[in-house]
Write an enzyme that holds these catalytic residues in place. Sequence first.
Site, PDB file in Angstrom:
ATOM      1  CB  SER A   1      44.107  39.606  35.856  1.00 51.62           C
ATOM      2  OG  SER A   1      44.410  38.714  35.026  1.00 51.62           O
TER       3      SER A   1
ATOM      4  CD  GLU B   1      40.651  42.720  34.981  1.00 50.50           C
ATOM      5  OE1 GLU B   1      41.900  42.999  34.691  1.00 50.50           O
ATOM      6  OE2 GLU B   1      39.993  42.008  34.546  1.00 50.50           O
TER       7      GLU B   1
ATOM      8  NE  ARG C   1      40.551  43.502  30.919  1.00 44.25           N
ATOM      9  CZ  ARG C   1      40.999  43.199  29.575  1.00 44.25           C
ATOM     10  NH1 ARG C   1      40.093  43.811  28.643  1.00 44.25           N
ATOM     11  NH2 ARG C   1      41.865  42.379  29.266  1.00 44.25           N
TER      12      ARG C   1
END
Length: 300
Positions: A223, A293, A173
């Site tokens: 998420s 995230e 990520r």
Amino acid sequence: MDYKSVYEGKNFGIILFDEPLKLHTNFGIGGPCDVFVEPSKEDELINLIKFNKENNIETTIIGNGTNILVTDKGIRGCVIALSNNYDNIEIKEDHLIVTSGTLLSKASKLSFKNELTGMEEVSGIPGTIGGAVAMNAGAYGREMKDIIESVRLIDRSGNIVELSNQEMDFSYRHSKVFDDDLIVSSASFRLKKGNPEDINEAYKDFTYRRTSKQPLEKKSAGSTFKRPVGSFASKLIDESGLRGYSRGDCQVSEKHCGFIINNGDASFEEMDNFIKEIASIVKEKTGFILEREVKILGDL
Ligand SMILES: Cc1cc2nc3c(=O)[nH]c(=O)nc-3n(C[C@H](O)[C@H](O)[C@H](O)COP(=O)(O)OP(=O)(O)OC[C@H]3O[C@@H](n4cnc5c(N)ncnc54)[C@H](O)[C@@H]3O)c2cc1C
């Protein structure tokens, strides 16, 4: 600054003022930005970046707003949205060259039509190519780094930079986009010729897995937390007894504990506090530290 007169008559694409960013984020949260621009061509984008720099106007880039949480005060300066307007796909044999505002789902579907395999796993990620490249988005074992050959970027002075897959420094990520403050203009994907029936079967399977397990109809940023080493955020949240836990309009999804959803009109402050509370309870109950995230943008 009188932004309306500063940007008057400029050919940068669609220009809006005091645009509420809650309209451009999947969380449905976020105050206004001073200027909101949607360029449609690379030269408009480059001229806009140069113009903002010359005029000391801060520039923030967004794509489809599916991985951002914007503050209630919003974003000062200019938000450049590389989305619907910055949308083009070119196919050259087994290569797909896609501009950054194109939805990943749209590019994937076109690759399948052309009997190209490689994007089945990531086809349901709801972001743009730019957001996906920046985040090295991934699903079901496939990430952008596995299928990208090269990326065409623009630096904050308006110069074009071409980087190979290796030079993008992709990791979980994360990519060079954040390290060097770059803007993705387009990306070249290297795919493979495949069997149309196999491609269709795989696409249907990954779509089913996503739609049956994720609260796609709810306002969220997917998420909320990164996957911690040695476990899964959703599992830890569930084991901490937080499935369905809520405070005001903020809630841990009943369907998928990794998703925190906005059930109505949650403010940034409420959502930010709720995310911190979930991480703190998980740490207390399991010892794991959850890292966000979702990217926070805007004035605090
Ligand atoms: C229902 C749902 C499911 C999801 N499933 C997944 C999943 O399976 N896997 C996964 O990895 N993610 C998933 N996400 C998160 C999100 O979709 C991805 O991170 C996506 O890649 C973000 O793209 P975006 O265009 O929405 O970017 P945005 O949210 O608009 O931006 C995200 C970040 O990228 C930067 N950025 C965006 N465009 C550019 C550009 N052109 N140049 C430079 N920087 C840019 C922004 O500044 C910001 O920091 C999901 C989200 C939702 C809501």
